[in-house]
Design a protein around this motif. Structure first.
Motif, PDB file in Angstrom:
ATOM      1  N   ARG A   1      12.151   7.796  -7.995  1.00 41.53           N
ATOM      2  CA  ARG A   1      12.418   6.403  -8.382  1.00 41.53           C
ATOM      3  C   ARG A   1      13.899   6.221  -8.712  1.00 41.53           C
ATOM      4  O   ARG A   1      14.539   5.280  -8.258  1.00 41.53           O
TER       5      ARG A   1
ATOM      6  N   ARG B   1       6.355   5.310   8.030  1.00 41.91           N
ATOM      7  CA  ARG B   1       5.710   4.803   6.819  1.00 41.91           C
ATOM      8  C   ARG B   1       6.750   4.222   5.845  1.00 41.91           C
ATOM      9  O   ARG B   1       6.538   3.167   5.262  1.00 41.91           O
TER      10      ARG B   1
ATOM     11  N   LEU C   1       7.013   0.332   4.437  1.00 46.02           N
ATOM     12  CA  LEU C   1       7.057   0.004   3.014  1.00 46.02           C
ATOM     13  C   LEU C   1       8.314  -0.790   2.677  1.00 46.02           C
ATOM     14  O   LEU C   1       8.288  -1.729   1.887  1.00 46.02           O
TER      15      LEU C   1
ATOM     16  N   TYR D   1       8.032  -4.463   1.080  1.00 47.06           N
ATOM     17  CA  TYR D   1       8.462  -4.599  -0.318  1.00 47.06           C
ATOM     18  C   TYR D   1       9.989  -4.667  -0.386  1.00 47.06           C
ATOM     19  O   TYR D   1      10.655  -3.659  -0.634  1.00 47.06           O
TER      20      TYR D   1
ATOM     21  N   GLN E   1       9.793  -2.596  -6.527  1.00 45.81           N
ATOM     22  CA  GLN E   1       8.479  -2.539  -5.885  1.00 45.81           C
ATOM     23  C   GLN E   1       8.462  -1.508  -4.760  1.00 45.81           C
ATOM     24  O   GLN E   1       7.488  -0.776  -4.594  1.00 45.81           O
ATOM     25  N   PHE E   2       9.546  -1.463  -3.986  1.00 45.89           N
ATOM     26  CA  PHE E   2       9.640  -0.487  -2.907  1.00 45.89           C
ATOM     27  C   PHE E   2       9.544   0.929  -3.469  1.00 45.89           C
ATOM     28  O   PHE E   2       8.783   1.755  -2.961  1.00 45.89           O
TER      29      PHE E   2
ATOM     30  N   ASP F   1       8.218   1.973  -6.304  1.00 49.11           N
ATOM     31  CA  ASP F   1       6.876   2.227  -6.830  1.00 49.11           C
ATOM     32  C   ASP F   1       5.858   2.451  -5.712  1.00 49.11           C
ATOM     33  O   ASP F   1       5.033   3.373  -5.774  1.00 49.11           O
ATOM     34  N   GLN F   2       5.913   1.623  -4.671  1.00 48.58           N
ATOM     35  CA  GLN F   2       4.969   1.768  -3.561  1.00 48.58           C
ATOM     36  C   GLN F   2       5.245   3.040  -2.753  1.00 48.58           C
ATOM     37  O   GLN F   2       4.312   3.685  -2.265  1.00 48.58           O
ATOM     38  N   LEU F   3       6.513   3.395  -2.618  1.00 44.69           N
ATOM     39  CA  LEU F   3       6.887   4.619  -1.912  1.00 44.69           C
ATOM     40  C   LEU F   3       6.300   5.823  -2.634  1.00 44.69           C
ATOM     41  O   LEU F   3       5.680   6.698  -2.008  1.00 44.69           O
TER      42      LEU F   3
ATOM     43  N   ALA G   1       3.749   5.893  -4.760  1.00 42.59           N
ATOM     44  CA  ALA G   1       2.293   5.857  -4.666  1.00 42.59           C
ATOM     45  C   ALA G   1       1.808   6.301  -3.293  1.00 42.59           C
ATOM     46  O   ALA G   1       0.800   7.002  -3.177  1.00 42.59           O
ATOM     47  N   SER G   2       2.526   5.924  -2.265  1.00 44.30           N
ATOM     48  CA  SER G   2       2.125   6.251  -0.902  1.00 44.30           C
ATOM     49  C   SER G   2       2.261   7.717  -0.568  1.00 44.30           C
ATOM     50  O   SER G   2       1.502   8.278   0.212  1.00 44.30           O
TER      51      SER G   2
END
Length: 151
Positions: free
Chosen positions: A85, A127, A131, A135, A140-141, A143-145, A147-148
């Motif tokens: 992050r 991927r 993302l 995002y 947000q990008f 966090d989603q990265l 999580a993914s």
């Protein structure tokens, strides 16, 4: 560089050391454009509303240190997700350019941190690109990265 309206920024969170810095302002370049385009009315409106000044820098990323730690141990105590992050947020603009191009040092660093193997590299880039498009907000990008790619 003209500087006025300095403000103190103090961030406090229970269990963490306090962070403080001084935020300074610079004269917004559009102020002169408003003088040319809007004349006296445009410039006085900017001066009255404070729009003639902008904070520089206009974004801050603050990583609070836990109480009882020092800078050296705080870096090693971070989780893998926190390190990713922080990397994404601190290098968002050059990382975004690399993601769009499909290659580059920042993207390679991200792939290494995500621990994607060479056999999965193209799949991981696809991927990440998806993302990044889905995002556009950097937080947000990030966090989603994370999580993914969590295993």
């Amino acid at each position: 560089m003209l500087s006025r309206f300095n403000q103190a920024l103090v961030i406090r969170k229970e269990g963490y050391k306090e962070f403080s810095t001084t935020m300074s302002t610079t004269l917004n370049g559009w102020f002169f454009g408003n003088i040319v385009l809007g004349g006296l009315l445009g410039s006085t409106t900017d001066a009255a509303t404070g729009a003639m000044h902008e904070y520089a820098p206009n974004q801050f990323l603050v990583a609070l240190e836990p109480e009882g730690s020092n800078a050296a141990t705080a870096k090693t105590e971070k989780s893998k997700a926190d390190k990713i992050r922080e990397f994404v947020l601190l290098s968002y603009n050059p990382l975004s350019a690399d993601i769009k191009a499909g290659s580059g040092n920042y993207l390679n660093s991200l792939l290494n941190q995500l621990e994607t193997g060479t056999e999965n590299r193209e799949q991981a880039i696809t991927r990440i690109k998806g993302l990044h498009q889905a995002y556009p907000d950097m937080q947000q990008f990030a966090d989603q990265l994370i999580a993914s790619f969590q295993k």
